[in-house]
Design a protein around this motif. Structure first.
Motif, PDB file in Angstrom:
ATOM      1  N   LYS A 221       0.862  -1.187   0.000  1.00  0.00           N
ATOM      2  CA  LYS A 221       0.000   0.000   0.000  1.00  0.00           C
ATOM      3  C   LYS A 221       0.900   1.240   0.000  1.00  0.00           C
ATOM      4  O   LYS A 221       2.095   1.137   0.298  1.00  0.00           O
ATOM      5  CB  LYS A 221      -0.895  -0.019   1.233  1.00  0.00           C
ATOM      6  CG  LYS A 221      -1.965  -1.111   1.164  1.00  0.00           C
ATOM      7  CD  LYS A 221      -2.898  -1.033   2.337  1.00  0.00           C
ATOM      8  CE  LYS A 221      -4.134  -1.862   2.205  1.00  0.00           C
ATOM      9  NZ  LYS A 221      -4.040  -3.237   1.898  1.00  0.00           N
ATOM     10  N   PRO A 222       0.357   2.419  -0.337  1.00  0.00           N
ATOM     11  CA  PRO A 222       1.180   3.635  -0.279  1.00  0.00           C
ATOM     12  C   PRO A 222       1.788   3.811   1.113  1.00  0.00           C
ATOM     13  O   PRO A 222       1.158   3.481   2.120  1.00  0.00           O
ATOM     14  CB  PRO A 222       0.172   4.748  -0.579  1.00  0.00           C
ATOM     15  CG  PRO A 222      -0.923   4.078  -1.327  1.00  0.00           C
ATOM     16  CD  PRO A 222      -1.009   2.692  -0.768  1.00  0.00           C
ATOM     17  N   MET A 223       3.021   4.328   1.123  1.00  0.00           N
ATOM     18  CA  MET A 223       3.714   4.495   2.403  1.00  0.00           C
ATOM     19  C   MET A 223       4.730   5.610   2.311  1.00  0.00           C
ATOM     20  O   MET A 223       5.112   6.020   1.212  1.00  0.00           O
ATOM     21  CB  MET A 223       4.394   3.180   2.797  1.00  0.00           C
ATOM     22  CG  MET A 223       5.486   2.741   1.826  1.00  0.00           C
ATOM     23  SD  MET A 223       6.209   1.147   2.208  1.00  0.00           S
ATOM     24  CE  MET A 223       4.878   0.039   1.770  1.00  0.00           C
ATOM     25  N   PRO A 224       5.206   6.083   3.458  1.00  0.00           N
ATOM     26  CA  PRO A 224       6.223   7.139   3.476  1.00  0.00           C
ATOM     27  C   PRO A 224       7.544   6.641   2.869  1.00  0.00           C
ATOM     28  O   PRO A 224       7.854   5.438   2.899  1.00  0.00           O
ATOM     29  CB  PRO A 224       6.404   7.455   4.966  1.00  0.00           C
ATOM     30  CG  PRO A 224       5.228   6.861   5.655  1.00  0.00           C
ATOM     31  CD  PRO A 224       4.737   5.734   4.796  1.00  0.00           C
ATOM     32  N   SER A 225       8.331   7.563   2.355  1.00  0.00           N
ATOM     33  CA  SER A 225       9.577   7.208   1.669  1.00  0.00           C
ATOM     34  C   SER A 225      10.546   6.439   2.564  1.00  0.00           C
ATOM     35  O   SER A 225      11.238   5.541   2.097  1.00  0.00           O
ATOM     36  CB  SER A 225      10.250   8.456   1.094  1.00  0.00           C
ATOM     37  OG  SER A 225      10.585   9.345   2.137  1.00  0.00           O
ATOM     38  N   ASN A 226      10.611   6.768   3.856  1.00  0.00           N
ATOM     39  CA  ASN A 226      11.547   6.053   4.729  1.00  0.00           C
ATOM     40  C   ASN A 226      11.179   4.579   4.861  1.00  0.00           C
ATOM     41  O   ASN A 226      12.058   3.724   4.998  1.00  0.00           O
ATOM     42  CB  ASN A 226      11.656   6.731   6.099  1.00  0.00           C
ATOM     43  CG  ASN A 226      10.358   6.716   6.874  1.00  0.00           C
ATOM     44  OD1 ASN A 226       9.270   6.806   6.292  1.00  0.00           O
ATOM     45  ND2 ASN A 226      10.448   6.624   8.182  1.00  0.00           N
ATOM     46  N   GLU A 227       9.895   4.248   4.808  1.00  0.00           N
ATOM     47  CA  GLU A 227       9.484   2.846   4.848  1.00  0.00           C
ATOM     48  C   GLU A 227       9.843   2.134   3.546  1.00  0.00           C
ATOM     49  O   GLU A 227      10.223   0.970   3.562  1.00  0.00           O
ATOM     50  CB  GLU A 227       7.980   2.741   5.120  1.00  0.00           C
ATOM     51  CG  GLU A 227       7.596   3.138   6.526  1.00  0.00           C
ATOM     52  CD  GLU A 227       6.102   3.020   6.770  1.00  0.00           C
ATOM     53  OE1 GLU A 227       5.463   2.117   6.181  1.00  0.00           O
ATOM     54  OE2 GLU A 227       5.581   3.833   7.549  1.00  0.00           O
ATOM     55  N   ILE A 228       9.728   2.833   2.432  1.00  0.00           N
ATOM     56  CA  ILE A 228      10.102   2.244   1.135  1.00  0.00           C
ATOM     57  C   ILE A 228      11.594   1.927   1.123  1.00  0.00           C
ATOM     58  O   ILE A 228      12.003   0.856   0.676  1.00  0.00           O
ATOM     59  CB  ILE A 228       9.720   3.190  -0.022  1.00  0.00           C
ATOM     60  CG1 ILE A 228       8.204   3.311  -0.116  1.00  0.00           C
ATOM     61  CG2 ILE A 228      10.306   2.698  -1.344  1.00  0.00           C
ATOM     62  CD1 ILE A 228       7.721   4.373  -1.065  1.00  0.00           C
TER      63      ILE A 228
END
Length: 165
Positions: free
Chosen positions: A144-151
């Motif tokens: 699902k969409p997520m913040p860049s740090n999680e990616i």
């Protein structure tokens, strides 16, 4: 958006941003929707050709949902067609959506265009798309969409591939 494509400085702005950020244009893909393509097609075609000349990739988003025209596929400097999720969601639910997807994939491949299916959420959808040679997908099936740090953490920790063979 169509408003951005109406801006006479768009191409120069993209060029400036690419140069300022030292980004190879090959890593930038701009999307235009079918709605945008249907309005002021001549100006849009010129702008897209100028962007393409910079080395930027161009994709048409939500393909098949608006004013699809095969002549536009021939006239525009496209690299990729994105199959709209409304068709993908119909996989395993109706043969019409599957037939439409199959035709879009065949058409795109015969024109040398890449294809991506949007809104992929199930194993059945993945299997159908894989079986019909659609090698790129996006959707909640993977994440699902997520913040860049999680990616960033996923790229570091998760060794599985994001494409399938």
């Amino acid at each position: 958006s169509i408003e951005q494509f109406r801006n006479p400085d768009l191409v120069q702005s993209v060029k400036t941003i690419l140069t300022h950020n030292q980004l190879d244009p090959a890593y930038l893909e701009l999307e235009v929707t079918e709605t945008a393509v249907s309005k002021n097609a001549d100006q849009l075609r010129k702008t897209l050709n100028d962007l393409k000349a910079l080395g930027v990739s161009i994709s048409i988003d939500d393909f098949g949902t608006e004013y699809s025209s095969l002549s536009r596929l021939k006239q525009l400097p496209l690299d990729r067609i994105k199959i709209d999720k409304q068709f993908v969601h119909g996989i395993a639910a109706g043969s019409k959506d599957e037939a439409i997807i199959s035709v879009i994939i065949t058409l795109a491949q015969s024109m040398g265009l890449h294809i991506i299916a949007e809104g992929v959420e199930t194993e059945e959808q993945i299997a159908f798309l894989k079986n019909h040679n659609c090698r790129e997908v996006q959707g909640y099936y993977y994440y699902k969409p997520m913040p860049s740090n999680e990616i960033e953490q996923i790229f570091i920790m998760d060794k599985r591939t994001f494409t399938y063979s």
